[in-house]
Design a protein around this motif. Structure first.
Motif, short mmCIF file in Angstrom:
data_model
loop_
_atom_site.label_atom_id
_atom_site.label_comp_id
_atom_site.label_asym_id
_atom_site.label_seq_id
_atom_site.Cartn_x
_atom_site.Cartn_y
_atom_site.Cartn_z
N GLU A 136 -5.49 -5.48 5.94
CA GLU A 136 -6.50 -6.39 5.36
C GLU A 136 -7.54 -5.59 4.58
OE1 GLU A 136 -9.76 -9.78 6.81
OE2 GLU A 136 -8.42 -8.83 8.26
N ARG A 139 -6.26 -4.19 1.23
CA ARG A 139 -6.12 -5.17 0.16
C ARG A 139 -7.48 -5.55 -0.44
NH1 ARG A 139 -2.40 -7.80 4.19
NH2 ARG A 139 -0.28 -7.17 3.60
N SER A 140 -8.56 -5.01 0.10
CA SER A 140 -9.91 -5.36 -0.34
C SER A 140 -10.42 -4.37 -1.38
CB SER A 140 -10.85 -5.35 0.86
OG SER A 140 -11.16 -4.01 1.25
N GLN A 176 -4.21 1.61 -5.46
CA GLN A 176 -4.29 0.65 -4.36
C GLN A 176 -2.95 0.00 -4.08
OE1 GLN A 176 -6.95 -2.69 -4.99
NE2 GLN A 176 -7.19 -3.02 -2.79
N HIS A 177 -2.22 -0.40 -5.12
CA HIS A 177 -0.96 -1.11 -4.87
C HIS A 177 0.05 -0.22 -4.15
CE1 HIS A 177 0.33 0.98 -8.60
NE2 HIS A 177 1.57 0.75 -8.20
N VAL A 180 -1.07 -0.06 -0.36
CA VAL A 180 -0.74 -1.31 0.34
C VAL A 180 0.76 -1.43 0.57
CG1 VAL A 180 -0.78 -3.83 0.18
CG2 VAL A 180 -2.80 -2.52 -0.48
N GLU A 184 2.70 -1.40 4.16
CA GLU A 184 3.46 -2.57 4.62
C GLU A 184 4.86 -2.18 5.07
OE1 GLU A 184 1.53 -6.13 1.83
OE2 GLU A 184 3.23 -4.96 1.10
#
Length: 257
Positions: A136, A139-140, A176-177, A180, A184
């Motif tokens: 979480e 993703r911020s 960031q991508h 994340v 995951e």
């Protein structure tokens, strides 16, 4: 440093030294191949050493997709084939260890053995519970601060603030991508199936911080499994206590002969 391109994705790597078995080094989440600079220096006089920037990390391209552990593993296997590397000992720290197991499971001809350095492979429930709030936060907009805070729990170097801060700076950098997506997949992919399919001998070198359920790993391993624990280090054991880690790798290689 050198680069090769696979389907439009540039993969950066170092290829230093000679001698068998070759060693392929796979870095942690948010890291890069420099995390194994010490190991390359130690082993390259007697072994060919290939240290890889996984896609999205270091000097490699950061495409929008392709971050499943199996996809990262296929990148590594492709690179090994392009370089003529076979029957290698795959050495992976943290996420890199998970990628190494997937390489060995999907491309068994490439793996003479697998060394996992404090990898969150089949983690205990207590560790897995940290993941949803971490994702979480990742993703911020504050994902870099979240990275520093999370990794800071395990970073080690309690008496060297400069080294610790430099390490956290490196881990907080990057796209960031990528952070994340890889995170995951680290905890969302079927890593147990890969462990079962990995028939190469496996060594787990841990920090003692509980990143993996060793009993479950041992029971799931498709080949032989052994483990050892270093002392005096946080999660980044190959950086903080390199001699202990390198000695464990050396003993494992000797046992393969």
């Amino acid at each position: 440093m050198a680069d090769l391109e696979r389907n439009g994705v540039t993969l950066s790597f170092d290829d230093i030294g000679s001698g068998d078995p070759p060693l392929v080094f796979l870095h942690p989440w948010a890291g890069d191949r420099s995390f194994f600079a010490g190991q390359v220096e130690r082993f390259s006089p007697s072994h060919r050493c290939v240290a890889v920037d996984l896609r999205g990390h270091g000097g490699s391209s950061a495409p929008a997709d392709g971050y499943a552990m199996a996809e990262l593993a296929d990148d590594v296997a492709w690179l090994c084939r392009e370089l003529g590397v076979t029957r290698a000992v795959l050495v992976g720290h943290s996420m890199g260890g998970i990628v190494a197991v997937h390489v060995a499971a999907r491309h068994p001809q490439l793996a003479a053995g697998v060394v996992l350095l404090d990898s969150p492979l089949l983690p205990p429930a207590g560790f897995a519970e940290l993941v949803p709030p971490l994702l979480e936060g990742m993703r911020s907009p504050g994902f870099r601060d979240v990275t520093r805070a999370f990794q800071g729990q395990f970073a080690g170097f309690p008496d060297d603030d400069g080294r610790r801060e430099s390490l956290l700076d490196t881990l907080a950098a990057g796209e960031q991508h990528v952070k994340v997506a890889t995170l995951e997949h680290v905890f969302g992919d079927d890593n147990e199936a890969a462990v079962r399919a990995c028939t190469a001998p496996m060594l787990y070198v841990g920090s003692g911080m509980g990143f993996a359920d060793l009993d479950r790993l041992r029971a799931s391993a498709g080949g032989s499994f052994d483990d050892t624990t270093v002392s005096g280090a946080g999660h980044f054991i190959q950086l903080e206590v390199p001699d202990q880690v390198d000695d464990a790798i050396e003993a494992f290689i000797a046992g393969l002969a």
